[in-house]
Design a protein around this motif. Structure first.
Motif, PDB file in Angstrom:
ATOM      1  N   GLU A 177      21.469 -64.490  -6.082  1.00 34.57           N
ATOM      2  CA  GLU A 177      20.971 -64.525  -4.692  1.00 34.57           C
ATOM      3  C   GLU A 177      21.981 -63.973  -3.694  1.00 34.57           C
ATOM      4  OE1 GLU A 177      22.505 -68.651  -5.742  1.00 34.57           O
ATOM      5  OE2 GLU A 177      21.315 -67.050  -6.665  1.00 34.57           O
ATOM      6  N   ARG A 178      23.218 -63.816  -4.116  1.00 35.74           N
ATOM      7  CA  ARG A 178      24.205 -63.209  -3.212  1.00 35.74           C
ATOM      8  C   ARG A 178      24.317 -61.701  -3.420  1.00 35.74           C
ATOM      9  NH1 ARG A 178      26.253 -68.042  -4.474  1.00 35.74           N
ATOM     10  NH2 ARG A 178      26.791 -69.434  -2.736  1.00 35.74           N
ATOM     11  N   GLY A 179      23.557 -61.176  -4.363  1.00 34.49           N
ATOM     12  CA  GLY A 179      23.608 -59.737  -4.602  1.00 34.49           C
ATOM     13  C   GLY A 179      24.715 -59.334  -5.560  1.00 34.49           C
ATOM     14  N   ASN A 180      25.268 -60.313  -6.300  1.00 37.30           N
ATOM     15  CA  ASN A 180      26.254 -59.961  -7.324  1.00 37.30           C
ATOM     16  C   ASN A 180      25.530 -59.642  -8.628  1.00 37.30           C
ATOM     17  OD1 ASN A 180      28.459 -60.582  -5.602  1.00 37.30           O
ATOM     18  ND2 ASN A 180      28.063 -62.756  -5.985  1.00 37.30           N
ATOM     19  N   PHE A 181      26.077 -58.693  -9.383  1.00 40.15           N
ATOM     20  CA  PHE A 181      25.451 -58.313 -10.645  1.00 40.15           C
ATOM     21  C   PHE A 181      25.643 -59.390 -11.701  1.00 40.15           C
ATOM     22  CE2 PHE A 181      26.019 -54.175  -8.626  1.00 40.15           C
ATOM     23  CZ  PHE A 181      24.735 -53.671  -8.789  1.00 40.15           C
ATOM     24  N   LEU A 182      24.565 -59.749 -12.376  1.00 42.46           N
ATOM     25  CA  LEU A 182      24.637 -60.694 -13.491  1.00 42.46           C
ATOM     26  C   LEU A 182      24.826 -59.929 -14.801  1.00 42.46           C
ATOM     27  CD1 LEU A 182      21.708 -62.987 -12.310  1.00 42.46           C
ATOM     28  CD2 LEU A 182      24.141 -63.560 -12.285  1.00 42.46           C
ATOM     29  N   ILE A 183      24.591 -58.644 -14.760  1.00 42.99           N
ATOM     30  CA  ILE A 183      24.774 -57.785 -15.929  1.00 42.99           C
ATOM     31  C   ILE A 183      25.470 -56.516 -15.413  1.00 42.99           C
ATOM     32  CG2 ILE A 183      22.851 -58.564 -17.396  1.00 42.99           C
ATOM     33  CD1 ILE A 183      21.048 -56.589 -16.141  1.00 42.99           C
ATOM     34  N   ARG A 203      20.821 -57.907  -1.540  1.00 45.33           N
ATOM     35  CA  ARG A 203      21.993 -58.780  -1.421  1.00 45.33           C
ATOM     36  C   ARG A 203      21.756 -59.987  -0.537  1.00 45.33           C
ATOM     37  NH1 ARG A 203      26.921 -54.800  -0.095  1.00 45.33           N
ATOM     38  NH2 ARG A 203      25.315 -53.333   0.509  1.00 45.33           N
ATOM     39  N   THR A 204      20.681 -59.929   0.264  1.00 42.92           N
ATOM     40  CA  THR A 204      20.447 -61.004   1.218  1.00 42.92           C
ATOM     41  C   THR A 204      20.262 -62.322   0.491  1.00 42.92           C
ATOM     42  OG1 THR A 204      19.167 -59.325   2.335  1.00 42.92           O
ATOM     43  CG2 THR A 204      19.112 -61.526   3.291  1.00 42.92           C
ATOM     44  N   GLU A 205      20.903 -63.369   0.992  1.00 42.98           N
ATOM     45  CA  GLU A 205      20.671 -64.694   0.409  1.00 42.98           C
ATOM     46  C   GLU A 205      19.317 -65.199   0.869  1.00 42.98           C
ATOM     47  OE1 GLU A 205      23.151 -68.238   0.026  1.00 42.98           O
ATOM     48  OE2 GLU A 205      24.800 -66.918   0.604  1.00 42.98           O
ATOM     49  N   PHE A 206      18.538 -65.691  -0.072  1.00 40.25           N
ATOM     50  CA  PHE A 206      17.240 -66.264   0.306  1.00 40.25           C
ATOM     51  C   PHE A 206      17.496 -67.618   0.931  1.00 40.25           C
ATOM     52  CE2 PHE A 206      14.641 -63.209  -1.701  1.00 40.25           C
ATOM     53  CZ  PHE A 206      15.313 -62.796  -2.830  1.00 40.25           C
ATOM     54  N   SER A 207      16.878 -67.879   2.103  1.00 44.13           N
ATOM     55  CA  SER A 207      16.938 -69.264   2.576  1.00 44.13           C
ATOM     56  C   SER A 207      15.582 -69.661   3.127  1.00 44.13           C
ATOM     57  CB  SER A 207      18.085 -69.454   3.572  1.00 44.13           C
ATOM     58  OG  SER A 207      18.181 -68.343   4.443  1.00 44.13           O
ATOM     59  N   THR A 208      15.390 -69.541   4.455  1.00 45.11           N
ATOM     60  CA  THR A 208      14.127 -70.027   5.011  1.00 45.11           C
ATOM     61  C   THR A 208      12.967 -69.118   4.643  1.00 45.11           C
ATOM     62  OG1 THR A 208      14.320 -68.705   7.012  1.00 45.11           O
ATOM     63  CG2 THR A 208      15.396 -70.853   7.025  1.00 45.11           C
ATOM     64  N   LYS A 209      11.764 -69.678   4.760  1.00 41.97           N
ATOM     65  CA  LYS A 209      10.543 -68.904   4.511  1.00 41.97           C
ATOM     66  C   LYS A 209      10.532 -67.634   5.369  1.00 41.97           C
ATOM     67  CE  LYS A 209       7.296 -69.922   1.541  1.00 41.97           C
ATOM     68  NZ  LYS A 209       8.251 -69.821   0.434  1.00 41.97           N
ATOM     69  N   GLU A 210      10.883 -67.809   6.626  1.00 45.45           N
ATOM     70  CA  GLU A 210      10.837 -66.680   7.559  1.00 45.45           C
ATOM     71  C   GLU A 210      11.791 -65.570   7.111  1.00 45.45           C
ATOM     72  OE1 GLU A 210      11.596 -65.948  12.287  1.00 45.45           O
ATOM     73  OE2 GLU A 210      10.844 -67.905  11.606  1.00 45.45           O
ATOM     74  N   GLU A 211      12.986 -65.992   6.701  1.00 44.19           N
ATOM     75  CA  GLU A 211      13.961 -65.002   6.242  1.00 44.19           C
ATOM     76  C   GLU A 211      13.481 -64.334   4.964  1.00 44.19           C
ATOM     77  OE1 GLU A 211      17.996 -66.409   6.045  1.00 44.19           O
ATOM     78  OE2 GLU A 211      17.755 -67.374   8.002  1.00 44.19           O
ATOM     79  N   GLU A 212      12.783 -65.121   4.140  1.00 42.46           N
ATOM     80  CA  GLU A 212      12.255 -64.568   2.906  1.00 42.46           C
ATOM     81  C   GLU A 212      11.241 -63.463   3.212  1.00 42.46           C
ATOM     82  OE1 GLU A 212      10.361 -66.618  -0.958  1.00 42.46           O
ATOM     83  OE2 GLU A 212      11.977 -67.751   0.008  1.00 42.46           O
TER      84      GLU A 212
END
Length: 292
Positions: A88-94, A50-59
């Protein structure tokens, strides 16, 4: 072991795999499918998905988080998702029941339905016919192989991930919970490929030496596609898989899923489980005996 079984056991030792059609009943398969639906209905999406991807470090922390989630799943029931199933917010697309790739790795210990199947008298009897003296269950997984997105599994040997000294002590039990065809992603094997040891190991990196939690030692050779033999199997069938036999499965390009329940057993007599394996027994869950 009964005379009827011995030609089959000979086949298993020759090929490194054995197909046993209709080992489980349709009712037993349906009980596992129904139970997994209940488990999914109650599923909480894990944080690492669910984590939003942002900075390299967070990735990197995100990758670390998901590898921790995997590495500590040996004594838990955890969820792993197909790529592209969540935004990227962890919501289901399917729909969420179509998004799960697999559930592992301790269904056999903590879920009553899967525990009963794993330790069923049929399985115990088969273990005895195979000559297993002290078999223990090391892990289990429910694999969905979702229609259209169920990813391919590249050629591998199970002992790459579940290493023992000596080799030859790991056995996979792979149960088809619906009909398995070439179209929906059946297993393919190279007959006889279990006799040459292993080419690659996945090991836990020594702490502090690397940002990676696991790494591969050695490499998978390029296998010749023409050597692989497909093993379609009907619902309820069981495939016995030698720990060193090379096998794979293709992408599921069909409209139907290919659910399977699989568990691995180790002959614990005179065997040591590698301390470098990603999966380790824990005080909460030592490897349980297959025999009850």
């Amino acid at each position: 072991s009964g005379g009827e079984q011995s030609p089959r056991l000979f086949q298993f030792r020759e090929d490194g795999f054995l197909v046993l059609e209709h080992f489980f009943t349709a009712e037993e398969c349906d009980s596992m499918r129904n139970q997994i639906q209940r488990i999914i209905a109650e599923m909480e999406v894990p944080l690492h998905c669910r984590t939003e991807f942002s900075t390299k470090e967070e990735e990197q922390l995100q990758a670390q988080g998901s590898s921790d989630y995997f590495l500590t799943s040996g004594d838990k029931i955890r969820f792993f998702f197909e790529k592209g199933a969540l935004d990227e917010r962890g919501n289901f697309l399917i729909p969420k029941e179509k998004s799960v790739s697999k559930i592992g790795h301790a269904l056999h210990a903590y879920d009553p339905v899967f525990k009963q199947i794993t330790h069923s008298s049929k399985v115990q009897e088969l273990g005895r016919k195979l000559g297993l003296e002290r078999p223990v269950v090391v892990q289990s997984m429910y694999i969905f192989k979702q229609p259209g997105i169920g990813g391919e599994v590249t050629p591998h040997q199970d002992a790459t991930f579940l290493h023992t000294e000596p080799l030859g002590r790991i056995l996979g039990f792979w149960i088809a919970l619906e009909d398995v065809t070439r179209e929906n992603g059946c297993l393919w094997f190279i007959p006889g490929s279990h006799t040459n040891g292993i080419s690659r190991r996945m090991v836990r990196a020594a702490s502090g030496t690397s940002t990676r939690v696991v790494e591969f030692v050695g490499s998978e050779p390029a296998y010749d596609d023409s050597q692989f033999k497909p093993l379609p199997i009907s619902k309820g069938g069981l495939i016995l898989i030698h720990g060193e036999v090379v096998h794979k499965s293709e992408l599921n390009s069909s409209e139907s899923s290919r659910h399977a329940f699989t568990f691995h057993v180790m002959e614990a007599k005179d065997t040591s489980w590698s301390k470098e394996n990603w999966l380790q027994p824990t005080p909460e869950l030592p490897f349980p005996s297959l025999y009850t």
